[in-house]
Design an enzyme around this catalytic site. Structure first.
Site, PDB file in Angstrom:
ATOM      1  N   SER A 108      55.536  53.952  60.532  1.00 40.21           N
ATOM      2  CA  SER A 108      55.112  52.505  60.722  1.00 40.21           C
ATOM      3  C   SER A 108      54.371  51.955  59.648  1.00 40.21           C
ATOM      4  CB  SER A 108      53.882  52.550  62.059  1.00 40.21           C
ATOM      5  OG  SER A 108      52.800  53.341  61.535  1.00 40.21           O
ATOM      6  N   ASN A 146      50.270  54.882  54.406  1.00 34.59           N
ATOM      7  CA  ASN A 146      49.788  54.663  52.887  1.00 34.59           C
ATOM      8  C   ASN A 146      50.071  53.026  52.493  1.00 34.59           C
ATOM      9  OD1 ASN A 146      49.846  57.166  52.133  1.00 34.59           O
ATOM     10  ND2 ASN A 146      51.761  57.540  51.553  1.00 34.59           N
ATOM     11  N   ASP A 159      57.007  65.128  56.149  1.00 34.01           N
ATOM     12  CA  ASP A 159      57.611  65.110  57.373  1.00 34.01           C
ATOM     13  C   ASP A 159      59.196  64.453  57.269  1.00 34.01           C
ATOM     14  OD1 ASP A 159      55.326  66.071  58.392  1.00 34.01           O
ATOM     15  OD2 ASP A 159      55.006  64.152  59.643  1.00 34.01           O
ATOM     16  N   ARG A 188      51.793  55.680  34.319  1.00 36.46           N
ATOM     17  CA  ARG A 188      50.655  56.625  35.234  1.00 36.46           C
ATOM     18  C   ARG A 188      51.055  57.945  34.572  1.00 36.46           C
ATOM     19  NH1 ARG A 188      51.597  53.645  41.070  1.00 36.46           N
ATOM     20  NH2 ARG A 188      49.792  51.997  40.550  1.00 36.46           N
ATOM     21  N   GLU A 209      59.228  55.552  50.942  1.00 35.00           N
ATOM     22  CA  GLU A 209      59.048  56.493  50.085  1.00 35.00           C
ATOM     23  C   GLU A 209      59.715  57.529  50.365  1.00 35.00           C
ATOM     24  OE1 GLU A 209      55.188  59.112  48.237  1.00 35.00           O
ATOM     25  OE2 GLU A 209      54.871  57.258  49.267  1.00 35.00           O
ATOM     26  N   LEU A 251      55.222  48.786  47.492  1.00 34.48           N
ATOM     27  CA  LEU A 251      55.279  47.786  48.553  1.00 34.48           C
ATOM     28  C   LEU A 251      56.448  46.986  48.509  1.00 34.48           C
ATOM     29  CD1 LEU A 251      51.640  46.762  48.663  1.00 34.48           C
ATOM     30  CD2 LEU A 251      52.943  48.349  50.036  1.00 34.48           C
TER      31      LEU A 251
END
Length: 526
Positions: free
Chosen positions: A11, A40, A207, A274, A355, A372
């Site tokens: 969701s 997330n 999952d 990063r 993701e 996003l």
């Protein structure tokens, strides 16, 4: 049997963008193992990257994406992603999403790591994900049914037609339910819960990857895991994310001796990609030196970053002192379920977005605030595809789907033990010796053929963690180079022979395949 046209597992923003754009003639069911607010996407402090300013261009966004990800992308998909970004922002704005504005009434654009321009769109400073998600959840189409606290533990495959036909779920009382639909979408996020330090929601334990793997779908690039450099770190524990936007406002990284740790390490200093910043902080911590984000130069910090300020105060860190203790933590999986340009997996009727999927847009290391964006992009793209090509069930035998209630003895480790070993043996810095030892430990658990019908939700989560960890370790062992989010201490440099090679994994085999990359030649503005 209840008629469902499309089942969506998860969701987050990709799932919610999908339901917003699906035809309302479909009966859509969203299944989420936790609350619809526990994702997330909802936690995302960073914004959405889009080339909106007069001095920016999608071509520059494209180049920044490729540079951050070590040129390991599906270039055609990256180009389409960045070209679509401004339109996706304007679509949300017209729908009623209120982005932060500057004093001219224009969308305010921030800067984050590895971006050459200010192009990050925010909402209320550091709560972008929360407010986009609340907009979606408050404007849910009437044809969409959301079932919370229902854990999807198996994807049902009709082997006669070789297609996905539905899912099995469990609720908190361990009751089993089966739902059937001709189209099933995996949109459950990544693998943050495999590590002890993570920016991810508590429900994210790999999952989606495990579900698809058990169903027979292909996975790829599982070795590429991004560790966010700056999680709040207090008393040996992380407590949430300190957004990269803080460094975009001028914050610097120093150790306990007040030495600026990024000097001489990268031209972008604190705004380097990063993996570069995370590795540097990790090296300091390994030396026994604490690392801090010095925010003393940022005026009106609490007004600019209310969510971060509240998080710090809650955990006893004074914003007034100007020093936030930080450590890196698992943030994002660049690899995942193999998909094509619209989200189709290698199993008919099964799709993946967000993701959990590997679309090729992130390469070996995701550019800040492209996550996003990816969810918005592929959510809309898959919706358009399904609206045009939807096919109902044909010649499917549902009576062959059985529930196996035969009890099995499960000898499993705890979640904490898996997390501790993942950080130690397959964390930020990796070696053949540690990866091999960890793989031997993982292989003692004979879980590939276990029926999950009789297991508890906690047991199934652990099995999924073990399955996903094993795929990460096998890929990390095979890739004998350092690239992006995969850092091998024993192979510290990028290797040209690996540049276009991707590690593919299924239940039956692991192999290397050249990526179907289409090099897109574009002219970048100076």
């Amino acid at each position: 049997m209840e008629k469902i046209d499309i089942i969506i597992i998860g969701s987050g923003i990709a799932a919610m963008q999908l339901v917003q754009h699906l035809s309302q003639q479909f009966h859509v069911m969203v299944l989420t193992k936790s609350s619809k607010y526990n994702s997330n996407s909802y936690l995302a402090q960073g914004g959405v990257a889009a080339a909106l300013s007069n001095n920016d261009d999608y071509r520059l966004h494209y180049e920044d994406t490729l540079e951050a990800g070590c040129h390991f992308h599906n270039n055609k998909e990256v180009l389409e992603l960045v070209k679509s970004a401004p339109d996706l922002i304007q679509e949300l704005k017209k729908s009623g999403v209120t982005f932060d504005l500057n004093n001219k009434g224009e969308i305010l654009l921030g800067k984050e790591g590895a971006h050459c321009r200010n192009r990050i769109v925010h909402i209320r400073g550091d709560a972008t994900g929360k407010y986009i998600m609340e907009y979606f959840l408050n404007n849910m189409p009437g044809n969409v049914e959301i079932k919370e606290h229902e854990f999807v533990y198996e994807i049902i495959i009709d082997h006669q037609s070789n297609r996905c036909i539905g899912v099995k779920t469990k609720n908190a009382e361990n009751q089993i339910q089966q739902y059937f639909a001709p189209h099933v979408v995996v949109a459950v996020g990544g693998i943050g819960g495999l590590y002890p330090y993570s920016s991810n929601a508590s429900s994210i334990t790999g999952d989606g990857v495990a579900l698809a793997y058990r169903a027979g779908a292909e996975l790829t690039d599982m070795e590429f895991i991004q560790f966010h450099p700056t999680l709040l770190y207090v008393n040996g524990t992380t407590h949430g994310l300190i957004s990269e936007a803080v460094r975009g406002e001028g914050a610097i990284l120093v150790n306990e001796d007040k030495e600026r740790i990024m000097l001489g390490k990268h031209p972008y200093l604190e705004l380097a990609p990063r993996h570069v910043v995370a590795e540097r902080i990790y090296a300091q911590l390994q030396k026994g030196k604490n690392v801090y984000l010095d925010i003393s130069m940022i005026e009106h910090f609490m007004e600019k970053f209310p969510t971060i300020s509240a998080l710090c105060e809650k955990n006893g860190v004074s914003i007034a002192k100007g020093m936030i203790p930080v450590a890196p933590g698992c943030h994002f999986l660049m690899g995942g379920i193999v998909i094509d340009s619209v989200g189709k997996t290698t199993i008919n009727g099964l799709y993946a977005i967000g993701e959990a999927a590997c679309s090729g847009v992130h390469g070996a290391n995701r550019l800040a605030s492209n996550s996003l964006l990816e969810g918005l992009f592929f959510g809309r793209k898959l919706a358009y595809y399904l609206n045009e090509t939807f096919h109902p069930f044909q010649e499917i035998s549902f009576d062959q789907v059985k529930v196996n209630m035969e009890q099995q003895v499960l000898e499993l480790p705890s979640k904490k033990e898996i997390q501790t070993r993942m950080m130690e043996y397959a964390g930020i810095i990796r070696t053949k010796e540690k990866l091999t030892a960890f793989l031997r430990w993982l292989e003692q658990f004979k879980i590939n053929s276990i029926s999950l019908d009789t297991g508890s939700i906690t047991q199934i989560e652990i099995i999924f963690m073990l399955l996903t960890a094993k795929q990460i370790v096998k890929s990390a062992l095979l890739r004998t180079e350092s690239r992006g989010g995969h850092i091998r201490k024993d192979f510290p440099n990028e290797d040209e022979t690996w540049k276009r090679q991707h590690i593919i994994q299924t239940k039956n085999k692991t192999f290397v395949r050249g990526y179907p990359n289409e090099f897109t030649q574009i002219t970048v503005h100076a």
